[in-house]
Design a protein around this motif. Structure first.
Motif, PDB file in Angstrom:
ATOM      1  N   LEU A   8       0.745  -1.152   0.021  1.00  0.00           N
ATOM      2  CA  LEU A   8      -0.037  -0.088   0.006  1.00  0.00           C
ATOM      3  C   LEU A   8       0.921   1.294   0.107  1.00  0.00           C
ATOM      4  CD1 LEU A   8      -2.894  -0.860   2.484  1.00  0.00           C
ATOM      5  CD2 LEU A   8      -2.996  -0.987  -0.046  1.00  0.00           C
ATOM      6  N   GLY A   9       2.209   1.072   0.184  1.00  0.00           N
ATOM      7  CA  GLY A   9       3.077   2.338   0.288  1.00  0.00           C
ATOM      8  C   GLY A   9       2.781   3.100   1.393  1.00  0.00           C
ATOM      9  N   VAL A  10       2.635   2.344   2.673  1.00  0.00           N
ATOM     10  CA  VAL A  10       2.325   3.228   3.908  1.00  0.00           C
ATOM     11  C   VAL A  10       3.265   2.702   5.051  1.00  0.00           C
ATOM     12  CG1 VAL A  10      -0.009   3.788   3.465  1.00  0.00           C
ATOM     13  CG2 VAL A  10       0.482   1.929   4.703  1.00  0.00           C
ATOM     14  N   GLU A  11       3.649   3.582   5.921  1.00  0.00           N
ATOM     15  CA  GLU A  11       4.563   3.054   7.012  1.00  0.00           C
ATOM     16  C   GLU A  11       3.768   2.314   8.036  1.00  0.00           C
ATOM     17  OE1 GLU A  11       7.633   4.084   7.349  1.00  0.00           O
ATOM     18  OE2 GLU A  11       7.565   4.901   5.565  1.00  0.00           O
ATOM     19  N   LYS A  12       4.364   1.584   8.812  1.00  0.00           N
ATOM     20  CA  LYS A  12       3.700   0.668   9.678  1.00  0.00           C
ATOM     21  C   LYS A  12       2.904   1.729  10.712  1.00  0.00           C
ATOM     22  CE  LYS A  12       4.654  -3.532  12.608  1.00  0.00           C
ATOM     23  NZ  LYS A  12       5.547  -4.434  12.814  1.00  0.00           N
ATOM     24  N   SER A  13       3.384   2.905  10.982  1.00  0.00           N
ATOM     25  CA  SER A  13       2.809   3.753  11.833  1.00  0.00           C
ATOM     26  C   SER A  13       1.389   4.382  11.235  1.00  0.00           C
ATOM     27  CB  SER A  13       3.695   4.755  12.263  1.00  0.00           C
ATOM     28  OG  SER A  13       4.296   5.411  11.496  1.00  0.00           O
ATOM     29  N   TYR A  48      -5.451  -3.987   2.050  1.00  0.00           N
ATOM     30  CA  TYR A  48      -6.403  -3.335   2.825  1.00  0.00           C
ATOM     31  C   TYR A  48      -7.465  -4.164   3.512  1.00  0.00           C
ATOM     32  CZ  TYR A  48     -10.157  -0.102   3.392  1.00  0.00           C
ATOM     33  OH  TYR A  48     -10.923   0.659   4.025  1.00  0.00           O
ATOM     34  N   ASP A  49      -7.711  -5.225   3.426  1.00  0.00           N
ATOM     35  CA  ASP A  49      -8.653  -6.050   4.186  1.00  0.00           C
ATOM     36  C   ASP A  49      -7.954  -6.341   5.582  1.00  0.00           C
ATOM     37  OD1 ASP A  49     -10.781  -6.058   2.037  1.00  0.00           O
ATOM     38  OD2 ASP A  49     -10.184  -7.946   1.334  1.00  0.00           O
ATOM     39  N   THR A  50      -6.715  -6.625   5.390  1.00  0.00           N
ATOM     40  CA  THR A  50      -6.130  -6.909   6.715  1.00  0.00           C
ATOM     41  C   THR A  50      -5.821  -5.472   7.510  1.00  0.00           C
ATOM     42  OG1 THR A  50      -5.044  -8.761   5.784  1.00  0.00           O
ATOM     43  CG2 THR A  50      -4.131  -7.966   7.781  1.00  0.00           C
ATOM     44  N   LEU A  51      -5.155  -4.631   7.139  1.00  0.00           N
ATOM     45  CA  LEU A  51      -4.786  -3.455   7.662  1.00  0.00           C
ATOM     46  C   LEU A  51      -5.554  -2.522   7.888  1.00  0.00           C
ATOM     47  CD1 LEU A  51      -1.346  -2.442   5.790  1.00  0.00           C
ATOM     48  CD2 LEU A  51      -1.808  -3.942   7.855  1.00  0.00           C
TER      49      LEU A  51
END
Length: 84
Positions: A8-13, A48-51
């Motif tokens: 997704l190109g996002v940070e873990k935070s 996305y479904d997971t995060l």
């Protein structure tokens, strides 16, 4: 294999809003109806479904697979342990 965060190109935070924005941008760009690759779109959807689900995200962050149906950890006894 890239992590769901990398897909997704996002940070873990990242916040829930950050994840949703990244998903929408990637989904519209990679949707099969718009000429995108089906496999890529499915990976984006799975990430996305997971995060986007707090419980699944927590399990994923702890190293478990939220789609396995198990607890994410291989604790307990296996069949061979019982038979010995």
């Amino acid at each position: 294999m890239p992590s769901y965060y990398e897909i997704l190109g996002v940070e873990k935070s990242a916040t829930a809003d950050d994840i949703k924005r990244a998903y929408r941008k990637l989904a519209s760009k990679n949707h099969p109806d718009k000429g995108g690759d089906t496999a890529t779109f499915q990976k984006i959807q799975e990430a996305y479904d997971t995060l986007s689900d707090p419980q699944k995200r927590q399990q994923y962050d702890m190293g478990g697979n939220p789609f396995s149906g198990g607890g994410g950890f291989n604790g307990g006894f296996g069949f061979s342990d019982i038979m010995d």
